[in-house]
Design an enzyme around this catalytic site. Structure first.
Site, PDB file in Angstrom:
ATOM      1  N   ALA A  67       1.121  -1.126   0.230  1.00  0.00           N
ATOM      2  CA  ALA A  67       0.170  -0.127   0.306  1.00  0.00           C
ATOM      3  C   ALA A  67       1.522   1.504  -0.028  1.00  0.00           C
ATOM      4  O   ALA A  67       2.099   1.501   0.757  1.00  0.00           O
ATOM      5  CB  ALA A  67      -0.639   0.035   0.607  1.00  0.00           C
ATOM      6  N   ASN A  96     -11.445  -4.209   0.592  1.00  0.00           N
ATOM      7  CA  ASN A  96     -10.245  -5.089   0.405  1.00  0.00           C
ATOM      8  C   ASN A  96     -10.733  -6.476   0.507  1.00  0.00           C
ATOM      9  O   ASN A  96      -9.978  -8.095  -0.053  1.00  0.00           O
ATOM     10  CB  ASN A  96      -9.557  -5.612   1.969  1.00  0.00           C
ATOM     11  CG  ASN A  96      -8.452  -4.601   2.730  1.00  0.00           C
ATOM     12  OD1 ASN A  96      -7.996  -3.775   1.153  1.00  0.00           O
ATOM     13  ND2 ASN A  96      -7.224  -5.018   2.842  1.00  0.00           N
ATOM     14  N   LEU A 121      -0.044  -5.813   1.520  1.00  0.00           N
ATOM     15  CA  LEU A 121      -2.021  -6.209   0.103  1.00  0.00           C
ATOM     16  C   LEU A 121      -0.928  -7.185  -0.390  1.00  0.00           C
ATOM     17  O   LEU A 121      -1.517  -7.801  -1.686  1.00  0.00           O
ATOM     18  CB  LEU A 121      -2.650  -5.252   0.287  1.00  0.00           C
ATOM     19  CG  LEU A 121      -3.656  -5.370  -0.285  1.00  0.00           C
ATOM     20  CD1 LEU A 121      -4.418  -6.965   0.142  1.00  0.00           C
ATOM     21  CD2 LEU A 121      -4.122  -4.261  -1.045  1.00  0.00           C
ATOM     22  N   GLU A 154      -3.903  -9.488   5.802  1.00  0.00           N
ATOM     23  CA  GLU A 154      -5.214  -8.892   5.050  1.00  0.00           C
ATOM     24  C   GLU A 154      -4.640  -9.999   4.115  1.00  0.00           C
ATOM     25  O   GLU A 154      -3.680 -10.957   3.642  1.00  0.00           O
ATOM     26  CB  GLU A 154      -4.329  -7.843   4.338  1.00  0.00           C
ATOM     27  CG  GLU A 154      -4.672  -6.767   5.525  1.00  0.00           C
ATOM     28  CD  GLU A 154      -4.248  -5.655   5.167  1.00  0.00           C
ATOM     29  OE1 GLU A 154      -3.816  -5.179   3.524  1.00  0.00           O
ATOM     30  OE2 GLU A 154      -4.908  -4.220   5.992  1.00  0.00           O
TER      31      GLU A 154
END
Ligand code: CO8
Length: 276
Positions: A67, A96, A121, A154
């Site tokens: 990110a 997400n 991510l 995540e």
């Protein structure tokens, strides 16, 4: 001709759709809108009539630094917005959940051409790819630094890191936020093929992976490939979908507490480093 939107490009060549990150100055860190665009392109690739595989590739020395910590929607907003349920439900939970699903549910062969390291991510999305090719193991690593950023796992990494690299490596990578070296990734079975020692430029590496995939799918029965992929997902889907839904809720609670915003700002100001 490739179509480029906001540093992410899309083109179809023969049997493959190719999505490229083209933000090398930021090591291909992706802002919120760029992750959204990536998801839209992956969706589009899913609907292509002529393709069998989708390659995600990159430019420069990193695959993706995760990110974008300078994304203004993360660090520079009105505090009333920055700590609100409305903001994080829309910009974190919904996005997400959707992006992870788009990758996990992709019906074609999903390929990562990792020219260099991958973080956050983006690492989660790479771990949802079916085939992973690495240019140079010595320059490659995976870093899932959520514990250093006041976040939780995540993109279903709570499941995928252990599934693809083993429980012990997953504990190191996730609980201690340590990078996993290219050698470890290779030894633990993550890497399909690497070109260490061949000194390929990113452009040459990308071409090599594309050719490898075009050759590999040639003359295979496409419906069989799609059918097998669907069946291969039976075992992992319940775990991945459950992890995804739990992760976004836990992550949402972290953003509401405000710790990740502070730590992202520290990263941007070079006051915080990751463990290497
Ligand atoms: N965002 C923006 N810019 C970046 C990023 C990033 N993530 N990473 C690197 N850059 C930029 C640097 O600022 C630098 O720019 P400049 O040349 O203008 O100063 C350039 O890329 C080169 O970076 P470095 O000089 O730092 O290169 P090094 O080789 O010394 O270090 C590292 C490379 C280790 C990758 C280092 O840059 C770093 O730690 N970057 C941060 C990586 C990171 O933490 N990413 C976020 C992971 S968490 C995640 O992805 C999930 C978060 C979910 C957010 C959801 C929002 C809603």
């Amino acid at each position: 001709m490739a179509e480029e939107i906001d540093g992410v490009s899309y083109e179809v060549k023969g049997k493959v759709a190719i999505i490229t990150f083209n933000i090398p100055d930021k090591l291909n860190a992706l802002g919120r809108e760029q992750y959204l665009q990536l998801g839209k392109f992956v969706e589009r690739a899913d609907k292509e009539e002529e393709t069998v595989a989708t390659i995600i590739q990159s430019t420069g020395r990193f695959f993706s630094a995760g990110a974008d910590f300078s994304d203004k929607k993360t660090i520079q907003q009105d505090p009333a917005v920055l700590f609100s349920h409305e903001h994080w439900l829309a910009s974190f939970v919904a996005r997400n959940t959707w992006l992870t699903n788009v990758f996990n549910d992709h019906s074609k062969i999903l390929v990562a051409a990792a020219n260099g390291p991958v973080i956050g991510l983006s690492a989660a999305l790479l771990l949802l790819c079916d085939l992973i090719y690495v240019n140079d193991l010595k320059k490659f690593y995976i870093l899932t630094p959520f514990a250093n950023l006041g976040l939780v796992t995540e993109g279903a990494t709570a499941i995928t890191v252990a599934r693809r690299l083993g429980w012990s490596k997953a504990s190191e990578a996730l609980l201690l936020a340590k990078k996993i070296s290219g050698e470890d990734c290779n030894q633990n079975g993550l890497v399909n093929k690497h070109f260490t020692g061949e000194n390929k430029s990113t452009e040459d590496f990308n071409k090599t992976v594309e050719q490898l995939i075009q050759d590999s799918v040639e003359s295979l029965h496409e419906d069989s490939i799609f059918g097998i992929k669907k069946l291969m997902k039976i075992g992992r889907d319940p775990e991945i979908n459950y992890a995804n839904s739990q992760e976004v809720v836990a992550g949402f609670n972290k953003w509401i507490e405000g710790v990740p915003q502070m730590r992202f700002a520290q990263l941007a100001n070079k006051e915080r480093k990751h463990k290497m």
